[in-house]
Design a protein around this motif. Structure first.
Motif, PDB file in Angstrom:
ATOM      1  N   ALA A  42       4.970 -11.966  -0.317  1.00 23.53           N
ATOM      2  CA  ALA A  42       4.372 -11.958  -1.656  1.00 23.53           C
ATOM      3  C   ALA A  42       4.551 -10.595  -2.323  1.00 23.53           C
ATOM      4  O   ALA A  42       4.912 -10.506  -3.507  1.00 23.53           O
ATOM      5  CB  ALA A  42       2.890 -12.314  -1.568  1.00 23.53           C
ATOM      6  N   LEU A  78      -1.576 -13.753  -3.470  1.00 26.22           N
ATOM      7  CA  LEU A  78      -1.514 -14.663  -2.331  1.00 26.22           C
ATOM      8  C   LEU A  78      -2.672 -14.348  -1.398  1.00 26.22           C
ATOM      9  O   LEU A  78      -2.806 -13.215  -0.928  1.00 26.22           O
ATOM     10  CB  LEU A  78      -0.188 -14.507  -1.591  1.00 26.22           C
ATOM     11  N   ILE A  94      -3.466 -17.813  -5.160  1.00 25.83           N
ATOM     12  CA  ILE A  94      -2.719 -18.805  -4.394  1.00 25.83           C
ATOM     13  C   ILE A  94      -3.313 -18.825  -2.992  1.00 25.83           C
ATOM     14  O   ILE A  94      -3.103 -17.897  -2.201  1.00 25.83           O
ATOM     15  CB  ILE A  94      -1.219 -18.451  -4.341  1.00 25.83           C
ATOM     16  N   LEU A 110       7.074 -17.616  -6.944  1.00 23.62           N
ATOM     17  CA  LEU A 110       6.276 -16.395  -7.066  1.00 23.62           C
ATOM     18  C   LEU A 110       6.917 -15.451  -8.068  1.00 23.62           C
ATOM     19  O   LEU A 110       6.236 -14.743  -8.814  1.00 23.62           O
ATOM     20  CB  LEU A 110       6.162 -15.700  -5.705  1.00 23.62           C
ATOM     21  N   HIS A 159      -4.177 -15.300   2.071  1.00 24.02           N
ATOM     22  CA  HIS A 159      -3.751 -15.915   3.326  1.00 24.02           C
ATOM     23  C   HIS A 159      -4.983 -16.306   4.145  1.00 24.02           C
ATOM     24  O   HIS A 159      -5.697 -15.456   4.669  1.00 24.02           O
ATOM     25  CB  HIS A 159      -2.880 -14.909   4.079  1.00 24.02           C
ATOM     26  N   ALA A 196      -1.416  -9.409  -2.310  1.00 23.13           N
ATOM     27  CA  ALA A 196      -1.642 -10.227  -1.130  1.00 23.13           C
ATOM     28  C   ALA A 196      -2.864  -9.726  -0.385  1.00 23.13           C
ATOM     29  O   ALA A 196      -3.081  -8.515  -0.279  1.00 23.13           O
ATOM     30  CB  ALA A 196      -0.424 -10.214  -0.212  1.00 23.13           C
ATOM     31  N   LEU A 235      -3.393 -19.864   0.603  1.00 21.57           N
ATOM     32  CA  LEU A 235      -2.434 -20.352   1.595  1.00 21.57           C
ATOM     33  C   LEU A 235      -3.178 -20.689   2.874  1.00 21.57           C
ATOM     34  O   LEU A 235      -3.698 -19.806   3.562  1.00 21.57           O
ATOM     35  CB  LEU A 235      -1.371 -19.284   1.862  1.00 21.57           C
TER      36      LEU A 235
END
Length: 535
Positions: A496, A527, A460, A448, A529, A503, A462
């Motif tokens: 992150a 990121l 990204i 990162l 999530h 994030a 996740l």
């Protein structure tokens, strides 16, 4: 003729041969390699771990079609990059690792970074590993590697240079020699004549396309040569995961990337002629020992080991899926189109396979559908070893070939994020995305830092199901009480943001699609999530 330290000359040589990005980590042992990077006009990407550098080089190579190059130090640096080297070897990715090495190891012990046999260690995970003790040897090995990437099955290679040689003055490398068009195949008209006769007699021809069929495809110009051939022949098709997008989703006789479904063996058994192009037909393609064919089998591949493997092909054609070979196959489409395949059987198979995938790993298919509908067609995706990717490999049909990259074969965790960084470096003006699981992400999450440093607008995704779910399911299936499959996860969003990334944690599919769209426009990675309860 300007003398420089050999390490600097190697960088200048690589630049003269088209290499413009180096991934790596400097150290006292390999610092001479760094002397020439800026002077030669190349970009260096500082990884946080040599494993990350190797995966970045892999992602760059897959996105650009050019070799990915990494510089690492003696001993632990080389050991740390061996996992990416093994992955690149397995997936036919052209990465070149150049490391330093100790000048003498036989008579001296206890040196910094000393290994018993560094060259031999690297050789276990790559195509070849060689030591260059002179400038001429270094230049020759670099040119050998680049030539073999172009003319043979591309696989990782390693060159090590003694520390004293890297720092010694050396003349420049020879001027580059223009390479030819690529691999030379054996598909002469005379050799292909029996195949023409088999196609004439076939009522149910079936093509299986692998990543090798994509590699030489002119996707930039919208080359649909394989599709035109299938239509002309009335043939059906499968693709491996690596070849998704080669055949458009709307083609009525395309069975998709469901080779790993048990029912695909029945389909293959019903074909009277199977032509496998650019695929190993390996365990990771089929998830069974046998292809299932009962009719004739033709193998077309660059690798002699592939065409002569356990599947016992009736015809072996050694060559690249391009040029003369493709032209010859396209000419064969003039044969009368076959009528043995029914659209209804293809539709029924695909529907049943998709339902199986959804039942095996519930909840992921709807997320794939929502994302796929909204992503730009030219999005390049890098995935990790995670259930989300296992589902997507089967149900997410790509609008373009060569745009989804997965660590098939070697199957390493931690691939997605650093590989996506490398891919994004190769295509700065185009959308790139990473998909990782909560456990595998933690193998290389430190990259990162590199993504933030580079200002990459990288979503990204996740997938966090709170455990090693695939292993949990496997243990239960084997009647083993699940053990060591749950680990304490960090606050991924806070982590992150600590690196300087954005994030989000979307509550539903609508928010997920929105967050991905915004991430493509951001000035740094985001990121995103995802959890099963978002459905």
């Amino acid at each position: 003729m300007t003398k420089r330290a050999l390490g600097a000359q190697i960088s200048h040589m690589l630049k003269s041969r088209g290499v413009d990005v180096i991934f790596g980590i400097p150290g006292v042992h390999n610092q001479e390699l760094y002397r020439g990077i800026e002077e030669a006009g190349m970009t260096h990407v500082l990884a946080r771990h040599e494993q990350g550098a190797g995966f970045m080089a892999d992602g760059y190579a897959r996105a650009s079609g050019r070799p990915g190059v990494a510089y690492v130090i003696t001993g632990p640096g080389l050991c740390n990059i061996m996992t990416p080297m093994g992955q690149a070897y397995s997936d036919s990715v052209p990465i070149l690792v150049i490391s330093s090495c100790l000048d003498e190891t036989a008579a001296i012990r206890g040196q910094l970074h000393q290994m018993r046999d560094q060259k031999a260690a690297a050789a276990t995970v790559c195509d070849w590993s060689e030591e260059a003790r002179t400038p001429q040897a270094a230049y020759g090995l670099v040119d050998r590697a680049l030539t073999e990437f172009h003319t043979r099955r591309p696989r990782s290679k390693h060159i090590q240079v003694p520390i004293s040689a890297l720092g010694a003055p050396a003349d420049p490398a020879p001027a580059p020699v223009e390479m030819g068009p690529g691999p030379v195949d054996q598909a002469s008209p005379l050799r292909l004549e029996p195949l023409r006769e088999w196609l004439r007699a076939s009522k149910r021809p079936l093509f299986i396309f692998g990543g090798g069929a994509v590699r030489h495809l002119d996707t930039a110009s919208g080359d649909h040569q394989w599709l035109d051939m299938l239509r002309g022949m009335g043939a059906a098709s499968f693709t491996t995961y690596a070849a998704r997008g080669l055949i458009p989703e709307g083609f009525p006789l395309h069975f998709g990337s469901y080779l790993g479904r048990p029912a695909s063996a029945d389909v293959i058994a019903s074909a009277d002629l199977v032509i496998a192009v650019g695929t190993e037909l390996s365990e990771c393609d089929l998830w069974r020992d046998d292809l299932g064919h009962k009719g004739r089998l033709v193998r077309i591949d660059l690798d002699p080991e592939v065409v002569s493997d356990r599947h016992a092909a009736d015809m072996q054609i050694l060559g690249g899926a391009h040029g003369h070979l493709v032209s010859a196959l396209i000419e064969m489409q003039e044969e009368p189109a076959k009528t043995g395949w029914a659209v209804s059987e293809v539709t029924s198979f695909r529907a049943a396979a998709r339902s199986e995938v959804d039942a095996e790993r519930p909840g992921i298919v709807p997320i794939c559908d929502a994302l796929r509908a909204e992503l730009p067609d030219d999005t390049m995706i890098y995935s990790d070893m995670t259930q989300f990717a296992y589902v997507a490999n089967e149900v997410w049909h790509m609008p373009k070939p060569g745009h989804w990259h997965h660590p098939t074969g070697f199957g390493t965790l931690g691939y997605a994020l650093p590989a996506a960084v490398g891919g994004a470096m190769a295509r700065r003006d185009k959308p790139t995305m990473a998909i990782a699981g909560d456990y595998g992400f933690q193998y290389t999450l430190q990259e990162l830092g590199a993504a933030v440093e580079l200002g990459l607008p990288l979503p990204i995704l996740l997938w966090d199901n709170g455990k090693l779910k695939e292993i949990d399911d496997s243990m239960i299936s084997a009647q083993i009480a699940p053990k060591a499959v749950v680990a304490h996860n960090p606050d991924f969003g806070a982590l992150a943001r600590a690196y300087g990334a954005y994030a989000t944690r979307p509550a539903d599919l609508k928010e997920l699609v929105r967050d991905v769209g915004q991430a493509f426009k951001a000035d740094r990675p985001t990121l995103i999530h995802m959890t099963p309860d978002m459905l």
